[in-house]
Design a protein around this motif. Structure first.
Motif, mmCIF file in Angstrom:
data_model
loop_
_atom_site.group_PDB
_atom_site.id
_atom_site.type_symbol
_atom_site.label_atom_id
_atom_site.label_comp_id
_atom_site.label_asym_id
_atom_site.label_seq_id
_atom_site.Cartn_x
_atom_site.Cartn_y
_atom_site.Cartn_z
ATOM 1 N N VAL A 267 1.434 -17.251 40.200
ATOM 2 C CA VAL A 267 0.401 -18.755 40.697
ATOM 3 C C VAL A 267 -0.448 -18.818 40.859
ATOM 4 C CG1 VAL A 267 0.436 -20.821 39.748
ATOM 5 C CG2 VAL A 267 2.568 -19.657 39.306
ATOM 6 N N PHE A 270 -0.703 -20.963 44.702
ATOM 7 C CA PHE A 270 0.974 -22.138 44.756
ATOM 8 C C PHE A 270 1.410 -22.255 46.191
ATOM 9 C CE2 PHE A 270 5.289 -23.029 43.259
ATOM 10 C CZ PHE A 270 5.016 -23.575 42.514
ATOM 11 N N GLN A 280 4.949 -30.394 40.637
ATOM 12 C CA GLN A 280 5.461 -28.923 40.065
ATOM 13 C C GLN A 280 5.758 -29.005 39.276
ATOM 14 O OE1 GLN A 280 2.244 -26.642 40.424
ATOM 15 N NE2 GLN A 280 2.108 -28.264 41.298
ATOM 16 N N HIS A 283 5.200 -30.755 35.746
ATOM 17 C CA HIS A 283 3.735 -30.378 35.449
ATOM 18 C C HIS A 283 4.309 -29.450 33.282
ATOM 19 C CE1 HIS A 283 0.389 -27.010 34.232
ATOM 20 N NE2 HIS A 283 -0.064 -27.326 35.589
ATOM 21 N N ASP A 285 3.274 -26.355 31.968
ATOM 22 C CA ASP A 285 3.983 -25.089 31.863
ATOM 23 C C ASP A 285 5.422 -24.963 32.458
ATOM 24 O OD1 ASP A 285 4.279 -22.551 32.116
ATOM 25 O OD2 ASP A 285 1.772 -22.036 32.393
ATOM 26 N N ARG A 288 5.222 -23.210 35.339
ATOM 27 C CA ARG A 288 5.293 -23.636 37.063
ATOM 28 C C ARG A 288 6.166 -24.432 37.712
ATOM 29 N NH1 ARG A 288 -0.675 -23.295 37.996
ATOM 30 N NH2 ARG A 288 -0.079 -25.158 39.982
ATOM 31 N N HIS A 291 8.568 -21.720 38.461
ATOM 32 C CA HIS A 291 8.754 -20.655 40.012
ATOM 33 C C HIS A 291 8.597 -21.869 41.087
ATOM 34 C CE1 HIS A 291 6.943 -17.618 41.905
ATOM 35 N NE2 HIS A 291 5.507 -18.054 42.694
ATOM 36 N N SER A 292 8.515 -23.245 40.792
ATOM 37 C CA SER A 292 8.401 -23.968 41.361
ATOM 38 C C SER A 292 10.429 -24.364 42.586
ATOM 39 C CB SER A 292 8.533 -25.565 41.732
ATOM 40 O OG SER A 292 6.839 -25.557 41.078
#
Length: 434
Positions: A267, A270, A280, A283, A285, A288, A291-292
């Protein structure tokens, strides 16, 4: 299963719903009442309901609320499997409301229409300006219509074609023309930057009908709901092992949903700041969010717990954020890091305040099984009762937690699930109890 605001409205019985649909527009106080009536009539599949819905869709009205109700009525007739509605529904294929036409095409697929004239009209949409050629291709795939393969292949190669149309085209070429090399293209679509495109790719994989994509699918940065839908649709055999893929291992992986096993996408811009990473988790998505969590786990875990707790009151009113918050709590619990309030949070999530199909309920069951075994065992009757726990994933999750317990306990409780209505739950119960 999806939420619908009409679920929260007072229930309408069949007779009242039919009476509303038969009422002239001049006598209806709110045009939205038509949609409400259609929505509730979906709960009463019978000849009388079908006649009322058929009569309703024959009328024309330019009011938006009426158009929306008509689309819903056509959808309900299709879900009823009302074959006698095919000709009436097909009359709207040339309507100037593209949304209505989309619903019509989808419904004709659902009803397995085999009328060649109607199918030709559907095919003609591929050659015209039409906003949703994806639904056309999906319908032709579902109906096994091969006559437009060349046109579909052309659309799959056209640089102007949207990813949604390309994905549907790949699925059609795989299913109708046996072009299995297109499976590689579908796998790539699971890693598109746009989440809606990734969602479409899941449906295209289902339509293509190839189990071999499952290992890639379960690692994709997508909601577990989409993955379970794909597994359920693709796994047509009544066996646990097929094409060197273990069904239960796939489901287990999706239920655990460990972000560290998800192939997340990079991303841009980020931040690696704790506050940013927590934000995040709100979010929409999933990429995201996953990934967070991966980044959060690089911080001192006691700090992560502190930030989670500080934002919990805000998160608990956002069911999407709840899922990722509770999953981080679960990962911290694996490292023996939690506080006394975690059990209260689990109780809140497992309460009747929330519908059973909410994604976070499964994670809450997993935490309960680790945090308080006595409460978990005391709830096994509840978890195994389909009237109390209607979503099969949650019943499966209870078994998954049970699997790691003492052999005499897990054998005893697994037997409660042996006659479950869902085959995956039965498979899991059998695996544990034998």
């Amino acid at each position: 299963m999806q939420s619908n605001p009409f679920n929260n409205l007072p229930k309408i019985n069949k007779i009242d719903a039919i009476n509303i649909l038969r009422r002239p527009i001049s006598e209806v106080k709110l045009l939205a009442d038509y949609y409400k009536a259609v929505f509730h009539l979906a709960n009463f599949p019978c000849e009388e309901s079908e006649v009322a819905l058929l009569d309703f869709i024959k009328h024309d009205c330019e009011k938006l609320e009426y158009k929306i109700a008509k689309r819903k009525a056509i959808e309900v007739l299709a879900n009823f499997g009302c074959k006698k509605a095919i000709q009436t529904i097909a009359e709207f294929l040339e309507n100037d409301d593209d949304y209505l036409v989309e619903t019509v095409i989808w419904s004709l697929a659902k009803l397995k229409c085999n009328d060649i004239d109607i199918i030709n009209k559907i095919c003609s949409k591929l050659y015209k300006q039409f906003n949703n050629k994806r639904v056309v291709i999906q319908t032709l795939t579902h109906l096994g219509v091969r006559k437009e393969i060349d046109m579909i292949r052309s659309l799959s190669r056209d640089k102007q074609t949207s990813n949604g149309v390309k994905g549907a085209s790949f699925a059609a070429l795989i299913k109708l023309a046996g072009e299995e090399d297109k499976l590689t293209d579908l796998k790539k679509f699971l890693r598109l930057s746009n989440q809606n495109d990734r969602h479409c790719a899941v449906q295209d994989i289902i339509n293509a009908g190839h189990l071999s994509v499952l290992p890639d699918l379960i690692k994709a940065p997508l909601s577990p709901s989409f993955k379970l839908q794909a597994i359920d649709s693709l796994w047509i055999n009544e066996v646990v092992l097929c094409e060197n893929i273990n069904l239960l291992n796939c489901i287990d992986s999706v239920v655990f949903d460990d972000p560290r096993n998800i192939d997340t996408l990079e991303v841009n811009n980020f931040n690696k700041d704790l506050s940013f990473l927590i934000e995040q988790l709100f979010h929409t998505d999933f990429n995201r969010c996953y990934h967070s969590i991966k980044e959060l786990l690089k911080f001192p875990l006691d700090k992560v717990l502190y930030y989670l707790n500080n934002n919990w009151d805000r998160a608990k009113s956002d069911y999407g954020a709840i899922y990722f918050f509770i999953n981080v709590y679960k990962l911290l619990l694996d490292q023996q890091l939690y506080d006394d309030l975690l059990l209260d949070k689990v109780g809140f999530l497992l309460s009747n305040n929330w519908p059973d199909y909410m994604k976070f309920k499964s994670s809450a069951i997993q935490i309960l099984g680790c945090l308080n075994e006595n409460k978990f065992y005391n709830n096994m009757i509840y978890f195994s009762d389909e009237s109390h726990t209607p979503y099969w994933k949650n019943r499966y999750t209870a078994l998954l937690v049970l699997q790691n317990k003492q052999i005499n306990i897990k054998n005893k409780f697994a037997k409660l699930f042996l006659n479950d209505s869902h085959r995956f739950v039965r498979f899991k119960a059998k695996e544990i109890s034998t």
